[in-house]
Design a protein around this motif. Structure first.
Motif, mmCIF file in Angstrom:
data_model
loop_
_atom_site.group_PDB
_atom_site.id
_atom_site.type_symbol
_atom_site.label_atom_id
_atom_site.label_comp_id
_atom_site.label_asym_id
_atom_site.label_seq_id
_atom_site.Cartn_x
_atom_site.Cartn_y
_atom_site.Cartn_z
ATOM 1 N N ILE A 1 0.817 -1.215 0.000
ATOM 2 C CA ILE A 1 0.000 0.000 0.000
ATOM 3 C C ILE A 1 0.852 1.267 0.000
ATOM 4 C CG2 ILE A 1 -0.188 0.284 2.493
ATOM 5 C CD1 ILE A 1 -3.206 0.821 2.035
ATOM 6 N N LEU A 2 2.144 1.104 0.266
ATOM 7 C CA LEU A 2 3.048 2.259 0.282
ATOM 8 C C LEU A 2 3.173 2.898 -1.097
ATOM 9 C CD1 LEU A 2 5.907 0.837 2.563
ATOM 10 C CD2 LEU A 2 4.026 2.353 3.214
ATOM 11 N N SER A 3 2.747 2.187 -2.136
ATOM 12 C CA SER A 3 2.828 2.710 -3.499
ATOM 13 C C SER A 3 1.679 3.654 -3.824
ATOM 14 C CB SER A 3 2.842 1.552 -4.493
ATOM 15 O OG SER A 3 3.924 0.691 -4.258
ATOM 16 N N GLY A 4 0.780 3.855 -2.879
ATOM 17 C CA GLY A 4 -0.325 4.786 -3.101
ATOM 18 C C GLY A 4 -1.430 4.202 -3.952
ATOM 19 N N GLY A 5 -2.054 5.077 -4.777
ATOM 20 C CA GLY A 5 -3.213 4.671 -5.560
ATOM 21 C C GLY A 5 -2.945 3.547 -6.532
ATOM 22 N N ALA A 6 -1.709 3.447 -7.020
ATOM 23 C CA ALA A 6 -1.367 2.388 -7.985
ATOM 24 C C ALA A 6 -1.572 1.000 -7.380
ATOM 25 C CB ALA A 6 0.071 2.551 -8.449
ATOM 26 N N TYR A 7 -1.407 0.886 -6.060
ATOM 27 C CA TYR A 7 -1.588 -0.398 -5.390
ATOM 28 C C TYR A 7 -3.013 -0.920 -5.577
ATOM 29 C CZ TYR A 7 -2.209 -3.714 -1.545
ATOM 30 O OH TYR A 7 -2.512 -4.825 -0.798
ATOM 31 N N PHE A 8 -3.979 0.006 -5.573
ATOM 32 C CA PHE A 8 -5.380 -0.383 -5.663
ATOM 33 C C PHE A 8 -5.846 -0.604 -7.103
ATOM 34 C CE2 PHE A 8 -4.993 2.038 -1.710
ATOM 35 C CZ PHE A 8 -5.558 1.147 -0.805
ATOM 36 N N LYS A 9 -5.308 0.173 -8.049
ATOM 37 C CA LYS A 9 -5.867 0.125 -9.400
ATOM 38 C C LYS A 9 -5.016 -0.576 -10.445
ATOM 39 C CE LYS A 9 -4.124 4.717 -10.762
ATOM 40 N NZ LYS A 9 -4.503 6.088 -11.155
ATOM 41 N N CYS A 10 -3.745 -0.848 -10.163
ATOM 42 C CA CYS A 10 -2.844 -1.366 -11.198
ATOM 43 C C CYS A 10 -3.318 -2.692 -11.789
ATOM 44 C CB CYS A 10 -1.435 -1.501 -10.640
ATOM 45 S SG CYS A 10 -0.218 -2.056 -11.857
ATOM 46 N N ASP A 11 -3.638 -3.675 -10.928
ATOM 47 C CA ASP A 11 -4.090 -4.987 -11.412
ATOM 48 C C ASP A 11 -5.365 -4.842 -12.247
ATOM 49 O OD1 ASP A 11 -2.010 -6.226 -10.073
ATOM 50 O OD2 ASP A 11 -3.212 -6.679 -8.301
ATOM 51 N N HIS A 12 -6.283 -4.053 -11.745
ATOM 52 C CA HIS A 12 -7.582 -3.839 -12.387
ATOM 53 C C HIS A 12 -7.395 -3.178 -13.754
ATOM 54 C CE1 HIS A 12 -11.893 -3.737 -12.245
ATOM 55 N NE2 HIS A 12 -12.008 -2.416 -12.097
ATOM 56 N N GLN A 13 -6.565 -2.156 -13.788
ATOM 57 C CA GLN A 13 -6.359 -1.376 -15.008
ATOM 58 C C GLN A 13 -5.510 -2.116 -16.038
ATOM 59 O OE1 GLN A 13 -4.007 2.429 -14.890
ATOM 60 N NE2 GLN A 13 -6.017 3.362 -15.156
ATOM 61 N N ARG A 14 -4.722 -3.085 -15.592
ATOM 62 C CA ARG A 14 -3.865 -3.840 -16.520
ATOM 63 C C ARG A 14 -4.692 -4.498 -17.632
ATOM 64 N NH1 ARG A 14 1.202 -6.088 -15.955
ATOM 65 N NH2 ARG A 14 1.602 -4.105 -14.876
ATOM 66 N N SER A 15 -5.935 -4.809 -17.338
ATOM 67 C CA SER A 15 -6.799 -5.443 -18.346
ATOM 68 C C SER A 15 -6.881 -4.600 -19.609
ATOM 69 C CB SER A 15 -8.202 -5.669 -17.779
ATOM 70 O OG SER A 15 -8.820 -4.432 -17.443
ATOM 71 N N VAL A 16 -6.969 -3.279 -19.452
ATOM 72 C CA VAL A 16 -7.078 -2.394 -20.616
ATOM 73 C C VAL A 16 -5.785 -2.391 -21.414
ATOM 74 C CG1 VAL A 16 -7.629 -0.076 -21.414
ATOM 75 C CG2 VAL A 16 -8.700 -0.953 -19.338
ATOM 76 N N PHE A 17 -4.652 -2.339 -20.724
ATOM 77 C CA PHE A 17 -3.373 -2.273 -21.427
ATOM 78 C C PHE A 17 -3.055 -3.583 -22.147
ATOM 79 C CE2 PHE A 17 -2.943 1.006 -18.081
ATOM 80 C CZ PHE A 17 -2.875 2.099 -18.935
ATOM 81 N N LEU A 18 -3.483 -4.703 -21.590
ATOM 82 C CA LEU A 18 -3.329 -5.978 -22.291
ATOM 83 C C LEU A 18 -4.180 -5.994 -23.557
ATOM 84 C CD1 LEU A 18 -3.365 -8.546 -19.326
ATOM 85 C CD2 LEU A 18 -1.394 -7.699 -20.595
ATOM 86 N N TYR A 19 -5.388 -5.469 -23.447
ATOM 87 C CA TYR A 19 -6.278 -5.452 -24.612
ATOM 88 C C TYR A 19 -5.759 -4.498 -25.685
ATOM 89 C CZ TYR A 19 -10.583 -5.967 -27.251
ATOM 90 O OH TYR A 19 -11.495 -6.262 -28.239
ATOM 91 N N LEU A 20 -5.236 -3.357 -25.279
ATOM 92 C CA LEU A 20 -4.668 -2.409 -26.233
ATOM 93 C C LEU A 20 -3.568 -3.068 -27.058
ATOM 94 C CD1 LEU A 20 -4.388 0.882 -24.128
ATOM 95 C CD2 LEU A 20 -5.750 0.552 -26.192
#
Length: 451
Positions: free
Chosen positions: A241-260
């Motif tokens: 959690i020390l990484s801030g907001g990226a800790y919460f959204k990175c896994d979730h958002q990775r779906s878009v970058f894989l699809y791109l």
């Protein structure tokens, strides 16, 4: 009026008209809006190849006001998810640009930032049904003006995946395709099909899972469900959690970058039908015969190549792993190791391939492998890049136990088979691996004729 005066006037009018043409953009809100809360407002932004960098705010009822909206072309709707801070999605321009680069279509970005921006997630969830009803009405008007439902593709991210499902259900499952990128889990897990995305919501539904242990949906939802890296922790994403907001959204958002990456064909990720991620990593799910000459499905935009087979097979669950950065795709090999140690050995193998100054690495360490005398141990290796014409191979054996005595693995034969290219497997015979010491060698074509 003299001709030159007429031309000057015409030029002036043209310049004025061009200046008057403004590009409509996605709503940019702020954290203050999220704290106060926003009411639902749907804005439809049209992009075509004629004006790919300039959005047109569409009328919900009068399509004739938009002559560039050609209903004979396929139409793709891009629907974002929950926006806790109100900012536009970072991937928005990329997905629109890459979709238009691939195909001459209408891209409609569904801007429901008013409604998705709210610190109260439950309010955003409530708005998904209302947003779906709005879109349903718009698509029915498209139908009345000659559009075919089968030519509509809806790409929904997180909450947008369920909005797509509700629209599809409203239209009796006749929408051509729904692509769901890490469908939202909270408030949808455990609900009946009518309250979430379901494979009956479109003629074809493909789903990617990247965060099933937090923000995403765990169970299968489509005709084919892809689980990247088991659907949980994505490589390269923060672990604390020390990484801030990226800790919460990175896994979730990775779906878009894989699809791109699948849209722009940076590389292709082959996915293997399997009952679990463990079985997949153990190499027990590498048989692709059921898919014929095309082989196992490739994740992403071009999955429709396997549509007919998948519709016959029923709901199919598949797995693939990725690198931590783009290009995300990995290269699968089957590795077989036979030893002649008298005693049983347990441990991990790291394999490196070399060619023309390039190196590919695969570490098989999800569990300790069992090596038994004169018995072929079959391993599934995923390399971080594809190496053509392998010139050199290196191996390293490790037990992972720093306190135990150092062991040797006496390899009678190692065999490496590329799982995507029809080429002769590579072998090497009689190698001694000292624990934690890398041994390099030049491979030779395997002696067996049947490979």
């Amino acid at each position: 009026m003299l001709l030159w005066q007429y031309l000057a006037l015409l030029l002036l009018i043209t310049v004025h008209t061009c200046k008057a043409r403004t590009c409509d953009e996605f709503t940019d809100l702020h954290l203050s809006h999220a704290i106060i809360g926003t009411s639902l407002k749907i804005r439809l932004l049209l992009y075509t190849r004629e004006d790919g960098n300039c959005g047109t705010l569409m009328s919900h009822t009068n399509l004739s006001a938009h002559p560039q909206f050609n209903l004979s072309r396929p139409t793709t709707f891009v629907i974002h998810g929950y926006r806790p801070t109100g900012s536009p999605p970072t991937w928005l321009n990329s997905i629109r640009e890459q979709m238009l680069a691939r195909k001459d279509i209408n891209v409609i970005v569904v801007d429901w930032n008013h409604g998705a921006t709210n610190m109260n997630y439950f309010k955003a969830v409530e708005n998904t049904h209302k947003a779906a009803d709005n879109l349903t009405g718009f698509i029915k008007i498209m139908q009345e003006n000659g559009a075919s439902l089968s030519s509509i593709h809806m790409i929904g991210i997180s909450l947008g995946a369920h909005i797509s499902g509700f629209v599809g259900a409203n239209l009796n499952g006749l929408v051509g395709r729904i692509t769901a990128l890490d469908p939202a889990g909270p408030q949808f897990t455990g609900t009946p099909p009518e309250d979430r995305l379901d494979h009956t919501d479109a003629q074809f539904v493909d789903v990617l899972h990247t965060d099933i242990d937090a923000l995403g949906f765990r169970e299968t939802l489509g005709h084919i469900d892809f689980y990247a890296n088991g659907g949980t922790d994505q490589p390269g994403c923060p672990k604390t959690i020390l990484s801030g907001g990226a800790y919460f959204k990175c896994d979730h958002q990775r779906s878009v970058f894989l699809y791109l990456e699948s849209i722009n064909r940076t590389c292709a990720s082959r996915a293997f039908p399997c009952s679990s991620n463990k079985e997949f990593l153990d190499g027990n799910c590498l048989n692709c015969e059921q898919f014929g000459a095309a082989g196992c499905p490739v994740f992403g935009y071009d999955i429709t190549k396997w549509k007919d087979v998948l519709l016959k097979l029923g709901q199919t669950k598949t797995y693939f792993d990725t690198n931590s950065v783009s290009p995300f795709c990995m290269t699968p090999y089957r590795v077989e190791v036979m030893i002649w140690n008298k005693d049983l050995r347990w441990g991990f193998i790291t394999v490196k391939l070399y060619s023309n100054g390039k190196e590919a690495v695969a570490t098989i360490d999800h569990k300790a492998s069992k090596f038994k005398r004169y018995t072929s141990t079959k391993l599934f290796a995923q390399f971080d890049r594809d190496i053509q014409s392998v010139e050199k191979v290196s191996l390293k054996f490790s037990t992972g136990n720093a306190l135990s005595p150092k062991y040797k693995l006496r390899v009678l034969r190692i065999r490496l088979k590329h799982l995507e290219r029809e080429e002769r497997p590579l072998c090497r015979y009689d190698i001694i691996l000292e624990e934690n010491k890398e041994v390099a060698f030049r491979p030779v074509p395997c002696e067996e004729s049947n490979f």
